[in-house]
Scaffold this motif. Structure first.
Motif, PDB file in Angstrom:
ATOM      1  N   PHE A  15      30.883  43.534  52.576  1.00 13.08           N
ATOM      2  CA  PHE A  15      29.622  43.721  51.883  1.00 13.08           C
ATOM      3  C   PHE A  15      29.659  42.843  50.636  1.00 13.08           C
ATOM      4  CE2 PHE A  15      32.540  47.073  50.707  1.00 13.08           C
ATOM      5  CZ  PHE A  15      32.473  47.122  49.323  1.00 13.08           C
ATOM      6  N   GLU A  16      28.524  42.676  49.980  1.00 10.84           N
ATOM      7  CA  GLU A  16      28.386  41.668  48.929  1.00 10.84           C
ATOM      8  C   GLU A  16      29.478  41.682  47.867  1.00 10.84           C
ATOM      9  OE1 GLU A  16      25.058  40.257  45.726  1.00 10.84           O
ATOM     10  OE2 GLU A  16      24.384  41.127  47.610  1.00 10.84           O
ATOM     11  N   SER A  17      29.799  42.844  47.331  1.00 11.98           N
ATOM     12  CA  SER A  17      30.816  42.902  46.274  1.00 11.98           C
ATOM     13  C   SER A  17      32.190  43.286  46.813  1.00 11.98           C
ATOM     14  CB  SER A  17      30.374  43.877  45.181  1.00 11.98           C
ATOM     15  OG  SER A  17      30.249  45.182  45.720  1.00 11.98           O
ATOM     16  N   GLY A  18      32.321  43.405  48.115  1.00 10.93           N
ATOM     17  CA  GLY A  18      33.590  43.823  48.717  1.00 10.93           C
ATOM     18  C   GLY A  18      34.643  42.740  48.781  1.00 10.93           C
ATOM     19  N   TRP A  19      34.259  41.500  48.512  1.00  9.80           N
ATOM     20  CA  TRP A  19      35.211  40.391  48.627  1.00  9.80           C
ATOM     21  C   TRP A  19      36.410  40.566  47.714  1.00  9.80           C
ATOM     22  CZ3 TRP A  19      36.527  37.071  44.697  1.00  9.80           C
ATOM     23  CH2 TRP A  19      35.708  37.086  43.569  1.00  9.80           C
ATOM     24  N   VAL A  20      36.208  41.148  46.536  1.00  8.80           N
ATOM     25  CA  VAL A  20      37.314  41.352  45.599  1.00  8.80           C
ATOM     26  C   VAL A  20      38.352  42.283  46.223  1.00  8.80           C
ATOM     27  CG1 VAL A  20      37.958  42.277  43.333  1.00  8.80           C
ATOM     28  CG2 VAL A  20      35.848  40.961  43.591  1.00  8.80           C
ATOM     29  N   HIS A  21      37.890  43.342  46.841  1.00 11.88           N
ATOM     30  CA  HIS A  21      38.797  44.296  47.489  1.00 11.88           C
ATOM     31  C   HIS A  21      39.522  43.652  48.668  1.00 11.88           C
ATOM     32  CE1 HIS A  21      37.122  47.388  44.963  1.00 11.88           C
ATOM     33  NE2 HIS A  21      35.913  47.137  45.417  1.00 11.88           N
ATOM     34  N   ALA A  22      38.802  42.820  49.408  1.00  6.30           N
ATOM     35  CA  ALA A  22      39.422  42.133  50.556  1.00  6.30           C
ATOM     36  C   ALA A  22      40.574  41.245  50.095  1.00  6.30           C
ATOM     37  CB  ALA A  22      38.370  41.311  51.303  1.00  6.30           C
ATOM     38  N   ILE A  23      40.369  40.511  49.020  1.00  2.12           N
ATOM     39  CA  ILE A  23      41.414  39.635  48.486  1.00  2.12           C
ATOM     40  C   ILE A  23      42.579  40.468  47.956  1.00  2.12           C
ATOM     41  CG2 ILE A  23      41.946  37.893  46.713  1.00  2.12           C
ATOM     42  CD1 ILE A  23      40.154  36.945  49.098  1.00  2.12           C
ATOM     43  N   GLU A  24      42.264  41.576  47.315  1.00  2.00           N
ATOM     44  CA  GLU A  24      43.322  42.466  46.815  1.00  2.00           C
ATOM     45  C   GLU A  24      44.159  43.028  47.961  1.00  2.00           C
ATOM     46  OE1 GLU A  24      41.163  45.343  44.502  1.00  2.00           O
ATOM     47  OE2 GLU A  24      41.035  44.007  42.762  1.00  2.00           O
ATOM     48  N   LEU A  25      43.516  43.362  49.068  1.00  2.00           N
ATOM     49  CA  LEU A  25      44.253  43.877  50.223  1.00  2.00           C
ATOM     50  C   LEU A  25      45.158  42.808  50.832  1.00  2.00           C
ATOM     51  CD1 LEU A  25      41.484  46.087  51.843  1.00  2.00           C
ATOM     52  CD2 LEU A  25      43.689  46.886  50.981  1.00  2.00           C
ATOM     53  N   LEU A  26      44.692  41.573  50.888  1.00  2.00           N
ATOM     54  CA  LEU A  26      45.550  40.485  51.373  1.00  2.00           C
ATOM     55  C   LEU A  26      46.779  40.329  50.477  1.00  2.00           C
ATOM     56  CD1 LEU A  26      43.119  37.602  52.435  1.00  2.00           C
ATOM     57  CD2 LEU A  26      44.664  38.886  53.909  1.00  2.00           C
ATOM     58  N   ALA A  27      46.568  40.401  49.173  1.00  2.00           N
ATOM     59  CA  ALA A  27      47.685  40.287  48.230  1.00  2.00           C
ATOM     60  C   ALA A  27      48.649  41.460  48.384  1.00  2.00           C
ATOM     61  CB  ALA A  27      47.155  40.213  46.800  1.00  2.00           C
ATOM     62  N   GLU A  28      48.105  42.642  48.610  1.00  2.00           N
ATOM     63  CA  GLU A  28      48.942  43.824  48.808  1.00  2.00           C
ATOM     64  C   GLU A  28      49.793  43.680  50.072  1.00  2.00           C
ATOM     65  OE1 GLU A  28      48.236  48.489  49.846  1.00  2.00           O
ATOM     66  OE2 GLU A  28      46.961  47.623  48.278  1.00  2.00           O
ATOM     67  N   MET A  29      49.197  43.130  51.113  1.00  2.00           N
ATOM     68  CA  MET A  29      49.958  42.890  52.342  1.00  2.00           C
ATOM     69  C   MET A  29      51.172  42.019  52.062  1.00  2.00           C
ATOM     70  SD  MET A  29      47.091  42.064  55.247  1.00  2.00           S
ATOM     71  CE  MET A  29      48.286  41.660  56.498  1.00  2.00           C
ATOM     72  N   GLN A  30      50.959  40.959  51.304  1.00  2.00           N
ATOM     73  CA  GLN A  30      52.056  40.046  50.990  1.00  2.00           C
ATOM     74  C   GLN A  30      53.121  40.741  50.150  1.00  2.00           C
ATOM     75  OE1 GLN A  30      49.922  36.770  49.255  1.00  2.00           O
ATOM     76  NE2 GLN A  30      49.681  35.755  51.233  1.00  2.00           N
TER      77      GLN A  30
END
Length: 107
Positions: A15-30
């Motif tokens: 969703f429009e403002s969800g991109w920040v959370h998506a990037i945070e989740l990728l970083a958390e995975m790493q």
């Protein structure tokens, strides 16, 4: 959580403002020692597309290539669409050229 769980969570950020959370989740995975796949990256790119974050999408595309993953048609299309929406036609043309060259490579 595993790769599938993270990918689903990232997909839920579409969703429009969800991109920040998506990037945070990728970083958390790493941080957890997991390697994102093209599905996780594609989901993050989709969220960034909704949020009109063309620069972030190009950064994710770079990460995909640096990690030795194969950027597919959907991945390139997201990046090209993001550049088009941001009136970044030079980047869109470069991506189109890259996609064409990649498809010309023998398997």
């Amino acid at each position: 959580p595993n790769l599938i769980t993270y990918s689903a969570a990232i997909r839920a950020c579409d969703f429009e403002s969800g991109w920040v959370h998506a990037i945070e989740l990728l970083a958390e995975m790493q941080r957890e020692g997991m390697r994102a796949d093209t599905i996780a990256y594609g989901a993050a790119m989709g969220a960034c597309l909704k949020g009109r974050q063309w620069e972030q999408i190009l950064q994710l595309l770079t990460c995909i290539c640096q990690e030795g993953l194969e950027a597919d048609l959907i991945t390139f299309s997201s990046a090209i669409s993001a550049c088009e929406r941001a009136s970044r036609w030079e980047q869109a043309l470069q991506l189109s050229d890259s996609l064409y060259l990649q498809q010309q490579q023998p398997d």
